[in-house]
Design a protein around this motif. Structure first.
Motif: not given
Length: 127
Positions: A38-48, A83-99
């Motif tokens: 359900a989530n991104f981990y480790g190297q995936q988070i770093t690359e994103l 979509k669900t995993a990415y929204k969780e990753l960027v939820k506190n990044m105010n410069y990211v807007e999901i369309i």
């Protein structure tokens, strides 16, 4: 005239630079990363996060002229099934807007898009 300039996955530039005489330049990073469970981990988070950083800070790309980055629309393109995993990753990044809409079915006001935001678009691959 519209000119897509695809990037090289092994280069230091952006994955895609789209130039047009009638529309703002679009710079895109394209990821096909899928989460482990359900989530991104480790190297995936770093690359994103690295790709998001690349879209907030200008990097060397021979397809862009000086000053063009600041005026460009920045886009992160991801597969729809993350979509669900990415929204969780960027939820506190105010410069990211999901369309959430389909950009091809609904006309977007290109002038209203903010140049300091990163727009995330989810695509469904044809099978």
């Amino acid at each position: 005239k519209h000119t897509p300039y695809p990037g090289n996955a092994n280069s230091n530039g952006y994955d895609l630079v789209y130039k047009s005489q009638t529309h703002p330049t679009i710079i895109a990073e394209i990821k096909s990363t899928e989460p482990s469970g359900a989530n991104f981990y480790g190297q995936q988070i770093t690359e994103l996060r690295d790709d998001l950083t690349n879209l907030t800070q200008e990097k060397r790309d021979s397809r862009l002229q000086k000053g063009e980055f600041a005026k460009a629309i920045k886009v992160m393109v991801l597969l729809d099934n993350v979509k669900t995993a990415y929204k969780e990753l960027v939820k506190n990044m105010n410069y990211v807007e999901i369309i959430e809409t389909n950009l091809f079915k609904q006309q977007y006001d290109r002038n209203a898009l903010k140049k300091k935001k990163i727009y995330v678009v989810f695509v469904k691959p044809k099978r």
